[in-house]
Each structure stands twice: as structure tokens, then as C-alpha cells.
Write a protein that holds these residues in place. Structure first.
Motif, PDB file in Angstrom:
ATOM      1  N   MET A   1       0.826  -1.206   0.000  1.00 18.33           N
ATOM      2  CA  MET A   1       0.000   0.000   0.000  1.00 18.33           C
ATOM      3  C   MET A   1       0.859   1.255   0.000  1.00 18.33           C
ATOM      4  O   MET A   1       0.607   2.193  -0.775  1.00 18.33           O
ATOM      5  N   LEU A   2       1.879   1.313   0.850  1.00 21.36           N
ATOM      6  CA  LEU A   2       2.736   2.493   0.919  1.00 21.36           C
ATOM      7  C   LEU A   2       3.506   2.696  -0.377  1.00 21.36           C
ATOM      8  O   LEU A   2       3.652   3.826  -0.859  1.00 21.36           O
ATOM      9  N   THR A   3       4.015   1.604  -0.945  1.00 22.27           N
ATOM     10  CA  THR A   3       4.758   1.710  -2.205  1.00 22.27           C
ATOM     11  C   THR A   3       3.853   2.229  -3.318  1.00 22.27           C
ATOM     12  O   THR A   3       4.223   3.140  -4.068  1.00 22.27           O
ATOM     13  N   ALA A   4       2.651   1.649  -3.422  1.00 20.41           N
ATOM     14  CA  ALA A   4       1.695   2.117  -4.434  1.00 20.41           C
ATOM     15  C   ALA A   4       1.247   3.544  -4.141  1.00 20.41           C
ATOM     16  O   ALA A   4       1.002   4.327  -5.068  1.00 20.41           O
ATOM     17  N   GLY A   5       1.159   3.905  -2.864  1.00 20.46           N
ATOM     18  CA  GLY A   5       0.769   5.258  -2.504  1.00 20.46           C
ATOM     19  C   GLY A   5       1.760   6.297  -2.990  1.00 20.46           C
ATOM     20  O   GLY A   5       1.372   7.374  -3.452  1.00 20.46           O
ATOM     21  N   VAL A   6       3.057   5.996  -2.875  1.00 14.77           N
ATOM     22  CA  VAL A   6       4.076   6.917  -3.390  1.00 14.77           C
ATOM     23  C   VAL A   6       3.905   7.100  -4.893  1.00 14.77           C
ATOM     24  O   VAL A   6       3.979   8.224  -5.418  1.00 14.77           O
ATOM     25  N   LEU A   7       3.668   6.006  -5.613  1.00 11.09           N
ATOM     26  CA  LEU A   7       3.464   6.100  -7.060  1.00 11.09           C
ATOM     27  C   LEU A   7       2.223   6.913  -7.389  1.00 11.09           C
ATOM     28  O   LEU A   7       2.213   7.702  -8.342  1.00 11.09           O
TER      29      LEU A   7
ATOM     30  N   ARG B   1     -10.004  12.132  -6.338  1.00  9.75           N
ATOM     31  CA  ARG B   1      -8.713  12.653  -5.883  1.00  9.75           C
ATOM     32  C   ARG B   1      -8.769  13.006  -4.400  1.00  9.75           C
ATOM     33  O   ARG B   1      -7.849  12.675  -3.638  1.00  9.75           O
ATOM     34  N   GLU B   2      -9.834  13.676  -3.979  1.00 12.28           N
ATOM     35  CA  GLU B   2      -9.920  14.096  -2.582  1.00 12.28           C
ATOM     36  C   GLU B   2      -9.972  12.900  -1.637  1.00 12.28           C
ATOM     37  O   GLU B   2      -9.262  12.872  -0.616  1.00 12.28           O
ATOM     38  N   TRP B   3     -10.793  11.901  -1.959  1.00 13.16           N
ATOM     39  CA  TRP B   3     -10.898  10.736  -1.075  1.00 13.16           C
ATOM     40  C   TRP B   3      -9.591   9.958  -1.030  1.00 13.16           C
ATOM     41  O   TRP B   3      -9.195   9.461   0.039  1.00 13.16           O
ATOM     42  N   MET B   4      -8.889   9.865  -2.162  1.00 13.00           N
ATOM     43  CA  MET B   4      -7.654   9.092  -2.173  1.00 13.00           C
ATOM     44  C   MET B   4      -6.519   9.839  -1.474  1.00 13.00           C
ATOM     45  O   MET B   4      -5.634   9.213  -0.890  1.00 13.00           O
ATOM     46  N   VAL B   5      -6.531  11.164  -1.520  1.00 11.35           N
ATOM     47  CA  VAL B   5      -5.547  11.920  -0.739  1.00 11.35           C
ATOM     48  C   VAL B   5      -5.767  11.667   0.749  1.00 11.35           C
ATOM     49  O   VAL B   5      -4.805  11.452   1.511  1.00 11.35           O
ATOM     50  N   ARG B   6      -7.026  11.666   1.163  1.00 10.49           N
ATOM     51  CA  ARG B   6      -7.319  11.373   2.580  1.00 10.49           C
ATOM     52  C   ARG B   6      -6.908   9.946   2.936  1.00 10.49           C
ATOM     53  O   ARG B   6      -6.341   9.699   4.004  1.00 10.49           O
ATOM     54  N   SER B   7      -7.219   9.009   2.066  1.00  7.13           N
ATOM     55  CA  SER B   7      -6.844   7.621   2.320  1.00  7.13           C
ATOM     56  C   SER B   7      -5.334   7.470   2.439  1.00  7.13           C
ATOM     57  O   SER B   7      -4.837   6.796   3.355  1.00  7.13           O
ATOM     58  N   THR B   8      -4.603   8.109   1.536  1.00  3.82           N
ATOM     59  CA  THR B   8      -3.144   7.995   1.569  1.00  3.82           C
ATOM     60  C   THR B   8      -2.561   8.654   2.818  1.00  3.82           C
ATOM     61  O   THR B   8      -1.586   8.162   3.393  1.00  3.82           O
ATOM     62  N   ALA B   9      -3.166   9.768   3.243  1.00  2.00           N
ATOM     63  CA  ALA B   9      -2.708  10.405   4.483  1.00  2.00           C
ATOM     64  C   ALA B   9      -2.834   9.451   5.660  1.00  2.00           C
ATOM     65  O   ALA B   9      -1.934   9.359   6.512  1.00  2.00           O
ATOM     66  N   LEU B  10      -3.940   8.703   5.712  1.00  4.68           N
ATOM     67  CA  LEU B  10      -4.107   7.726   6.786  1.00  4.68           C
ATOM     68  C   LEU B  10      -3.160   6.549   6.612  1.00  4.68           C
ATOM     69  O   LEU B  10      -2.641   6.005   7.597  1.00  4.68           O
TER      70      LEU B  10
END
Length: 232
Positions: free
Chosen positions: A69-75, A151-160
């Protein structure tokens, strides 16, 4: 290609100064945390594993899926990749969604076995529920072609998602605040009330601060944005 897309594609990586440090911090975190769990040896775990038969399998699931998840989040957060290789962006997004859901379910299970009491349990449970909720809302939005909402929901998801990385910062800071000198004194065990208080505070701070930053990021007013002229 529309002018806006060309402008985004032409943006060099150094115009996004946060992506390289984020990638480095994520790589260091994974390199130091992941090896303890890939061998499935409970004795190497950073947290005690004697919390029932469901705890360690859920912990390993959470950590292994969370690493993906973190690796994909950076991408996903890399603007150059999104602008120049949209197909890779879409596939890394699918990987992120699946790994976030699996990691979130694992976190939901492990949260029910807190080492620092009910405060930590509630904080980690809320984190897991919000991660699952935001990820699903982001996935639904993109399926409905509501890309701004996506975009907004995924930014929040990635922040968590990156709260586990932030926790590595908040934990020692809060321990130093709650119990000055504790980090240099091995005689102060985790069972001390002050240490447990720091653990509870870290469980909350690690995701609340990230989420507040994400909201600021989403609703900030970028420099250079054209101002709307009010009619005279």
C-alpha cells in the motif's frame, strides 16, 4: 494534449520537492520494519504477539499488505507518473486499493488487542475504519467518473495510510514529553503508565495530524491561482 495536461506533464520532478523525500522515508521505513515479518517469526515482532491466535496472522497481513500500500501510494502521489504514464497510474491505483483494504482489515483486527488500553484501541480502530471508508469512497468515485471527488478521497486515504510512518516520529517525541529521559533509560518499561499514555497519544496523533494536513492540502489556495473578480 490540452494545455493544462501539457503543463502538468512538463513539470519537472524538482518542482514537486516533497515526492523524493517521501519516497526515501518510505523506503527507509520499509527496509527497517518489513524484514522482521517476512520470515513469519513471531519472536522478531516489534510488538508482543501473545494476544490470542488471531493477532499475529492479522499483524503480518496488515504489515505485508501495508508495505504494498505504501509503495503504491508513493506512485499514486507522483504527478509526473500520473501525467506521463496514466496506465501505470491506474494500475498502481488498483494495487493501492486492494492492498489498503486488506491492510485495513488486518489493522481492524489487531486494534482489538491493544497494548496500552482502550484509548489506543479506539484510536487505532477509528484509523482502520476511516482508511477502509475513504478508500472505498475513492474507488466508487472513480468508477462513477467523479475524478475530483476521487482525488480528494484518495488523498485522505493515503494520508491515513502513512500514519504508520508518522507514528515512528510521534512515538519517541511523545515519550520524551511524557517521560523525560525514558528513551535513554531501559529500566523504564512499556507498562509504566506514562509510557502507555504516550502510546495512546501517538496512536491518535499519527493519523489526526496527517488527516488535518491532507485537508489543508486539498483546500489551500495555490499561488498564482487567478482571483475571481467581483462585479462592481
Amino acid at each position: 494534449m490540452p494545455g493544462a495536461e501539457r503543463g502538468r506533464a512538463a513539470t519537472r520532478w524538482w518542482r514537486r520537492p516533497w515526492i523524493a523525500p517521501l519516497a526515501v522515508v518510505t523506503g527507509v521505513f520499509l527496509a527497517t520494519a518489513l524484514p522482521r515479518y517476512v520470515g513469519l517469526d513471531p519472536t522478531l515482532s516489534l510488538v508482543p504477539t501473545d494476544r490470542g491466535p488471531a493477532f499475529y496472522p492479522a499483524l503480518v497481513t496488515h504489515i505485508l499488505a501495508g508495505s504494498v500500500m505504501l509503495t503504491a501510494g508513493v506512485l499514486q502521489l507522483w504527478p509526473w507518473l500520473r501525467a506521463n504514464h496514466p496506465r501505470v497510474h491506474r494500475w498502481s491505483g488498483r494495487v493501492y486499493v486492494v492492498s489498503a483494504l486488506v491492510s485495513g482489515v488486518g489493522a481492524l483486527v489487531t486494534s482489538q488487542f491493544p497494548s496500552a488500553g482502550v484509548g489506543q484501541q479506539v484510536g487505532n480502530t477509528m484509523l482502520a475504519v476511516l482508511l477502509l471508508t475513504f478508500t472505498l469512497l475513492g474507488y466508487r468515485a472513480v468508477r462513477q467518473h467523479r475524478f475530483a471527488d476521487h482525488r480528494e478521497w484518495m488523498v485522505r486515504s493515503t494520508a491515513l495510510a502513512f500514519s504508520i510512518v508518522a507514528n515512528r516520529f510521534w512515538a519517541p517525541v511523545l515519550i520524551a514529553i511524557y517521560v523525560p529521559g525514558a528513551l535513554a533509560n531501559p529500566d523504564i518499561g512499556f507498562g509504566a503508565p506514562e509510557i502507555e499514555g504516550a502510546a495512546v497519544a501517538s496512536a491518535w496523533m499519527s493519523w489526526i495530524v496527517n488527516l488535518l494536513f491532507a485537508e489543508w492540502w486539498l483546500h489551500r489556495r495555490p499561488k498564482g491561482r487567478a482571483r475571481v473578480q467581483k462585479p462592481r
